[in-house]
Design a protein around this motif. Structure first.
Motif, PDB file in Angstrom:
ATOM      1  N   ILE A  84     -16.483  27.204  98.544  1.00 54.70           N
ATOM      2  CA  ILE A  84     -17.940  27.253  98.712  1.00 54.70           C
ATOM      3  C   ILE A  84     -18.509  25.831  98.749  1.00 54.70           C
ATOM      4  O   ILE A  84     -19.419  25.536  99.528  1.00 54.70           O
ATOM      5  N   LYS A  85     -17.948  24.948  97.943  1.00 57.14           N
ATOM      6  CA  LYS A  85     -18.400  23.556  97.966  1.00 57.14           C
ATOM      7  C   LYS A  85     -18.092  22.896  99.310  1.00 57.14           C
ATOM      8  O   LYS A  85     -18.898  22.117  99.824  1.00 57.14           O
ATOM      9  N   VAL A  86     -16.915  23.206  99.862  1.00 60.63           N
ATOM     10  CA  VAL A  86     -16.576  22.671 101.184  1.00 60.63           C
ATOM     11  C   VAL A  86     -17.579  23.176 102.214  1.00 60.63           C
ATOM     12  O   VAL A  86     -18.097  22.405 103.043  1.00 60.63           O
ATOM     13  N   ALA A  87     -17.868  24.469 102.187  1.00 61.98           N
ATOM     14  CA  ALA A  87     -18.840  25.040 103.124  1.00 61.98           C
ATOM     15  C   ALA A  87     -20.221  24.421 102.937  1.00 61.98           C
ATOM     16  O   ALA A  87     -20.946  24.175 103.912  1.00 61.98           O
ATOM     17  N   ASP A  88     -20.569  24.141 101.699  1.00 58.65           N
ATOM     18  CA  ASP A  88     -21.862  23.510 101.398  1.00 58.65           C
ATOM     19  C   ASP A  88     -21.934  22.117 102.005  1.00 58.65           C
ATOM     20  O   ASP A  88     -22.954  21.719 102.582  1.00 58.65           O
TER      21      ASP A  88
ATOM     22  N   VAL B 198     -24.321  28.426 104.744  1.00 54.68           N
ATOM     23  CA  VAL B 198     -23.140  28.207 103.903  1.00 54.68           C
ATOM     24  C   VAL B 198     -22.264  29.456 103.866  1.00 54.68           C
ATOM     25  O   VAL B 198     -21.036  29.371 103.991  1.00 54.68           O
ATOM     26  N   GLU B 199     -22.887  30.615 103.713  1.00 54.63           N
ATOM     27  CA  GLU B 199     -22.101  31.852 103.693  1.00 54.63           C
ATOM     28  C   GLU B 199     -21.392  32.075 105.024  1.00 54.63           C
ATOM     29  O   GLU B 199     -20.235  32.510 105.061  1.00 54.63           O
TER      30      GLU B 199
ATOM     31  N   ARG C  75     -18.108  36.344  99.537  1.00 61.73           N
ATOM     32  CA  ARG C  75     -19.154  36.002 100.507  1.00 61.73           C
ATOM     33  C   ARG C  75     -20.533  36.055  99.845  1.00 61.73           C
ATOM     34  O   ARG C  75     -21.391  35.206 100.104  1.00 61.73           O
ATOM     35  N   LEU C  76     -20.719  37.051  98.975  1.00 60.31           N
ATOM     36  CA  LEU C  76     -21.983  37.147  98.244  1.00 60.31           C
ATOM     37  C   LEU C  76     -22.165  35.947  97.322  1.00 60.31           C
ATOM     38  O   LEU C  76     -23.267  35.403  97.202  1.00 60.31           O
TER      39      LEU C  76
END
Length: 213
Positions: free
Chosen positions: A149-153, A76-77, A92-93
């Motif tokens: 972050i939700k999109v990346a998840d 995800v990161e 990013r963290l």
């Protein structure tokens, strides 16, 4: 009078009932109160150890090893950073730590979280806020950062589902959407996802944490 005395004796001889335990003893020696978590009781070594031993998809993935939450958050990161190359290290963290509460509560699959309801989500948020405070991140992320972050998840979930968890492409697109906005190189890399041993996942997670923190 005899009856009253007998009742009093019965009450006095009842076994002591301690309050239910609401804390988790960590291998670092810390004791984390799950209902009122203190950021000082959060240690990255405990998080890495726990996440590397929690299986995604309830363990229903291909390969000789479970696909761990530690490996998932690394993916995800990487996706979030690929989509947002200008992001500073704190965001990013935050992506790396987005599932950090699962080192305590485990990785419940989405249908079960839905069945449990809002109280579980509130509990998870409280833990995440303590983790953020420990590592100098804002308790609540800006909306646009949290959304990314939700999109990346979801993109990570799409590739995990199709490569490891037996989902057909059409089925994965229905639940997680079409993965968009990532480079061709990363798309090729994610298409070859493979679980790694627990120790490797733990080491990689800690290494990336120290790079960012």
């Amino acid at each position: 009078m005899t009856a009253d005395r007998s009742h009093r004796i019965d009450r006095e001889t009842e076994p002591f009932q301690p309050a239910p335990r609401a804390w988790q003893r960590m291998l670092s020696g810390r004791r984390l109160d799950l209902l009122d978590p203190d950021p000082e009781d959060v240690a990255i070594e405990d998080i890495a150890h726990g996440l590397a031993r929690v299986a995604r998809w309830n363990g229903q993935t291909t390969g000789a090893f479970a696909f761990s939450v530690a490996q998932h958050v690394l993916v995800v990161e990487e996706i979030a950073s690929d989509r947002n190359p200008g992001w500073p290290a704190p965001w990013r963290l935050a992506a790396l730590l987005h599932d950090a509460p699962e080192y305590v509560v485990g990785d419940l699959i989405s249908p079960f979280k839905t069945a449990i309801g809002f109280n579980y989500k509130a509990f998870e948020i409280r833990l995440l806020e303590a983790i953020h405070a420990r590592f100098r991140l804002p308790p609540r992320l800006p909306e646009e950062i949290a959304a990314e972050i939700k999109v990346a998840d979801r993109i990570a979930a799409y590739f995990e589902a199709t490569v490891l968890a037996g989902f057909a492409t059409a089925e994965a697109r229905e639940f997680f959407g079409v993965p968009e906005g990532i480079s061709a190189a990363l798309t090729a890399k994610l298409s070859g996802l493979a679980p790694v041993p627990t120790a490797d996942a733990q080491r990689r997670f800690l290494g990336r944490f120290h790079d960012l923190a």
